[in-house]
Motif scaffolding. Structure first.
Motif, PDB file in Angstrom:
ATOM      1  N   LEU A   1       0.826  -1.210   0.000  1.00  0.00           N
ATOM      2  CA  LEU A   1       0.000   0.000   0.000  1.00  0.00           C
ATOM      3  C   LEU A   1       0.863   1.263   0.000  1.00  0.00           C
ATOM      4  CD1 LEU A   1      -2.843  -1.012   2.489  1.00  0.00           C
ATOM      5  CD2 LEU A   1      -3.031  -0.703   0.010  1.00  0.00           C
ATOM      6  N   ILE A   2       1.947   1.260   0.767  1.00  0.00           N
ATOM      7  CA  ILE A   2       2.831   2.432   0.805  1.00  0.00           C
ATOM      8  C   ILE A   2       3.533   2.602  -0.541  1.00  0.00           C
ATOM      9  CG2 ILE A   2       4.909   3.404   1.844  1.00  0.00           C
ATOM     10  CD1 ILE A   2       4.082   2.116   4.479  1.00  0.00           C
ATOM     11  N   ILE A   3       3.975   1.507  -1.137  1.00  0.00           N
ATOM     12  CA  ILE A   3       4.611   1.567  -2.458  1.00  0.00           C
ATOM     13  C   ILE A   3       3.618   2.094  -3.492  1.00  0.00           C
ATOM     14  CG2 ILE A   3       5.564   0.147  -4.331  1.00  0.00           C
ATOM     15  CD1 ILE A   3       6.813  -1.639  -2.151  1.00  0.00           C
ATOM     16  N   SER A   4       2.376   1.626  -3.417  1.00  0.00           N
ATOM     17  CA  SER A   4       1.340   2.089  -4.352  1.00  0.00           C
ATOM     18  C   SER A   4       1.052   3.575  -4.143  1.00  0.00           C
ATOM     19  CB  SER A   4       0.057   1.269  -4.160  1.00  0.00           C
ATOM     20  OG  SER A   4       0.293  -0.103  -4.368  1.00  0.00           O
ATOM     21  N   TYR A   5       1.021   3.989  -2.886  1.00  0.00           N
ATOM     22  CA  TYR A   5       0.810   5.402  -2.541  1.00  0.00           C
ATOM     23  C   TYR A   5       1.903   6.270  -3.173  1.00  0.00           C
ATOM     24  CZ  TYR A   5       1.490   9.418   0.678  1.00  0.00           C
ATOM     25  OH  TYR A   5       1.702  10.655   1.220  1.00  0.00           O
ATOM     26  N   ALA A   6       3.151   5.849  -3.037  1.00  0.00           N
ATOM     27  CA  ALA A   6       4.265   6.603  -3.618  1.00  0.00           C
ATOM     28  C   ALA A   6       4.179   6.613  -5.140  1.00  0.00           C
ATOM     29  CB  ALA A   6       5.590   6.004  -3.162  1.00  0.00           C
ATOM     30  N   TRP A   7       3.803   5.483  -5.715  1.00  0.00           N
ATOM     31  CA  TRP A   7       3.678   5.414  -7.184  1.00  0.00           C
ATOM     32  C   TRP A   7       2.608   6.380  -7.689  1.00  0.00           C
ATOM     33  CZ3 TRP A   7      -0.550   3.378 -10.076  1.00  0.00           C
ATOM     34  CH2 TRP A   7      -0.318   3.333 -11.450  1.00  0.00           C
ATOM     35  N   LEU A   8       1.489   6.467  -7.007  1.00  0.00           N
ATOM     36  CA  LEU A   8       0.423   7.389  -7.410  1.00  0.00           C
ATOM     37  C   LEU A   8       0.906   8.848  -7.327  1.00  0.00           C
ATOM     38  CD1 LEU A   8      -2.670   5.711  -5.693  1.00  0.00           C
ATOM     39  CD2 LEU A   8      -2.219   5.875  -8.153  1.00  0.00           C
ATOM     40  N   ILE A   9       1.653   9.165  -6.277  1.00  0.00           N
ATOM     41  CA  ILE A   9       2.193  10.522  -6.156  1.00  0.00           C
ATOM     42  C   ILE A   9       3.181  10.798  -7.287  1.00  0.00           C
ATOM     43  CG2 ILE A   9       3.609  12.056  -4.712  1.00  0.00           C
ATOM     44  CD1 ILE A   9       2.470  10.511  -2.291  1.00  0.00           C
ATOM     45  N   SER A  10       3.972   9.797  -7.634  1.00  0.00           N
ATOM     46  CA  SER A  10       4.983   9.988  -8.678  1.00  0.00           C
ATOM     47  C   SER A  10       4.372  10.291 -10.036  1.00  0.00           C
ATOM     48  CB  SER A  10       5.868   8.740  -8.785  1.00  0.00           C
ATOM     49  OG  SER A  10       5.186   7.667  -9.428  1.00  0.00           O
ATOM     50  N   ILE A  11       3.134   9.848 -10.259  1.00  0.00           N
ATOM     51  CA  ILE A  11       2.481  10.090 -11.552  1.00  0.00           C
ATOM     52  C   ILE A  11       2.325  11.582 -11.814  1.00  0.00           C
ATOM     53  CG2 ILE A  11       0.304   9.803 -12.820  1.00  0.00           C
ATOM     54  CD1 ILE A  11       0.008   7.078 -11.504  1.00  0.00           C
ATOM     55  N   VAL A  12       2.095  12.352 -10.740  1.00  0.00           N
ATOM     56  CA  VAL A  12       1.902  13.802 -10.911  1.00  0.00           C
ATOM     57  C   VAL A  12       3.134  14.597 -10.483  1.00  0.00           C
ATOM     58  CG1 VAL A  12      -0.603  13.698 -10.701  1.00  0.00           C
ATOM     59  CG2 VAL A  12       0.792  13.949  -8.642  1.00  0.00           C
ATOM     60  N   THR A  13       4.200  13.920 -10.093  1.00  0.00           N
ATOM     61  CA  THR A  13       5.433  14.622  -9.696  1.00  0.00           C
ATOM     62  C   THR A  13       6.618  14.119 -10.520  1.00  0.00           C
ATOM     63  OG1 THR A  13       5.768  13.025  -7.879  1.00  0.00           O
ATOM     64  CG2 THR A  13       4.608  15.075  -7.355  1.00  0.00           C
ATOM     65  N   GLU A  14       7.223  13.046 -10.086  1.00  0.00           N
ATOM     66  CA  GLU A  14       8.449  12.547 -10.715  1.00  0.00           C
ATOM     67  C   GLU A  14       8.281  12.243 -12.200  1.00  0.00           C
ATOM     68  OE1 GLU A  14      11.975   9.391  -9.432  1.00  0.00           O
ATOM     69  OE2 GLU A  14      10.096   9.491  -8.312  1.00  0.00           O
ATOM     70  N   ALA A  15       7.122  11.720 -12.566  1.00  0.00           N
ATOM     71  CA  ALA A  15       6.883  11.378 -13.974  1.00  0.00           C
ATOM     72  C   ALA A  15       6.796  12.612 -14.863  1.00  0.00           C
ATOM     73  CB  ALA A  15       5.604  10.553 -14.108  1.00  0.00           C
TER      74      ALA A  15
END
Length: 391
Positions: free
Chosen positions: A350-364
């Motif tokens: 869940l934490i990994i998924s949370y970070a991945w979702l944030i990365s979609i609008v930031t790191e990506a």
């Protein structure tokens, strides 16, 4: 100029889409998960001495979850490798620009850091509302916020106080100043004008003083990536046994260094971990930089995904970890039973998924934001120049 071209051809540059590139992406992603494991497990399970039913799997879980600090050495080596390659290529080609370089670096760091700081504040306010004095929130003053935004925490004259008790921020200030220090050192060596050498030399000394002893020692770990970049290439032996030996030896040495390091954070341990990992990077470049995966390879997709949000995971997981620790509390830490390990793995996912979702609008969005900032700053520069000419 001729010598510069020779130096560029001799550098161990990574071929885009090569198997070596995917391996380095994979290493970066796994390192970020190792940091998450290191932070999540102590707030979830009892200490190993308090485990009621020990077995080899429990031992492995506790061992793997003590290597977060050492995993940061992986980040330093990879950063040293890629940043050194970028800096040296630009300087060798005569295309060096502080403006472009700093724009690229600051956008890369801030596009995740600024949202992460906001999320830290939100998680901490939520935690205080639910758990009161039991909430683990840390310092959230404006001074601490600004210190963390401008990568000053832990430097000489600035206390190491991570905003909102987000411990992974410790490495970010070092990372940013290594980005400045390395090109200063290269420009001291490559500049033809004495004045430029003097300016860059003084700037490098000032940064070194600001970083202090610990920061400069870790800079040596970072420079191991530069060493990998500049090491001479070796011919791969035809004998398959030698090939396997050259590939397996650094991997075994790295794992031995990780296992034997325990929880130590001394420079010697850091350097040995970084050195053995840099040996892995070098051998993987030698063996796999000219090999390519088939299109839509599963390993390639996994590596790209992991690397694509590794920085976001590194910066955003800790407030969630603190929230969980506040919820469980030290008195109610769990025994590592099968059910609780399953719960732990679910929380991890869940934490990994949370970070991945944030990365979609930031790191990506790093490349798009970088291009936008470059166009805006270029427009401001042109308008300012035109106004000066008009005057």
């Amino acid at each position: 100029m001729f010598e510069n071209r020779i130096l560029q051809r001799s550098m161990n540059l990574i071929n885009k889409d090569s198997l070596a590139s995917y391996y380095l992406d994979f290493f970066r992603g796994v390192a970020s998960i190792a940091v998450l494991l290191h932070h999540l497990r102590p707030g979830f399970f009892v200490q190993y001495e308090q485990v009621e039913h020990k077995n080899i799997l429990i031992q492995l879980l506790f061992l793997l979850s003590t290597k977060g600090y050492q995993a940061v050495m992986i980040f330093f080596v990879l950063s040293g490798f890629f940043i050194s390659a970028s800096v040296l290529k630009l300087i060798i080609r005569g295309e060096w620009s502080w403006k472009r370089y700093l724009t690229n670096r600051i956008v890369r760091l801030w596009i995740v850091l600024l949202p992460a700081l906001l999320l830290i504040y939100i998680w901490n306010i939520f935690s205080i509302a639910l758990y009161g004095d039991q909430a683990i929130v840390g310092e959230m003053s404006w001074e601490t916020l600004l210190t963390n935004i401008f990568f000053l925490q832990g430097l000489r004259g600035f206390p190491f106080i991570p905003f909102g008790h987000n411990e992974p921020l410790w490495s970010l200030s070092y990372e940013f100043w290594y980005y400045i220090l390395f090109p200063c050192i290269v420009l001291v060596l490559s500049s033809k004008k004495i004045l430029n050498k003097l300016i860059y030399g003084i700037l490098a000394i000032i940064i070194g003083i600001m970083l202090g002893k610990n920061g400069m020692l870790l800079f040596l770990v970072w420079l191991l990536g530069t060493v990998v970049l500049l090491l001479p290439r070796i011919n791969i032996p035809k004998n398959s046994i030698l090939k396997i030996g050259l590939l397996i030896a650094p991997i075994l040495m790295f794992f031995a260094a990780m296992v034997l390091s325990g929880r130590e954070k001394t420079f010697l341990i850091n350097f040995i971990v970084g050195l053995t990992f840099s040996a892995i990077v070098y051998t993987f470049i030698i063996f796999y930089n000219g090999k390519y995966l088939t299109k839509n390879s599963l390993f390639g997709r996994i590596s790209l995904i992991l690397a694509g949000f590794s920085y976001t995971l590194y910066l955003t997981h800790y407030p969630v970890n603190n929230f969980i620790k506040s919820f469980i509390g030290e008195r109610y830490l769990l025994q590592p039973t099968v059910a609780n390990i399953g719960l732990f793995i679910l929380t991890l996912i869940l934490i990994i998924s949370y970070a991945w979702l944030i990365s979609i609008v930031t790191e990506a969005k790093t490349d798009k934001v970088r291009s936008l900032v470059t166009r805006v700053t270029a427009g401001i520069f042109v308008r300012g120049k035109n106004q000066n000419e008009a005057i």
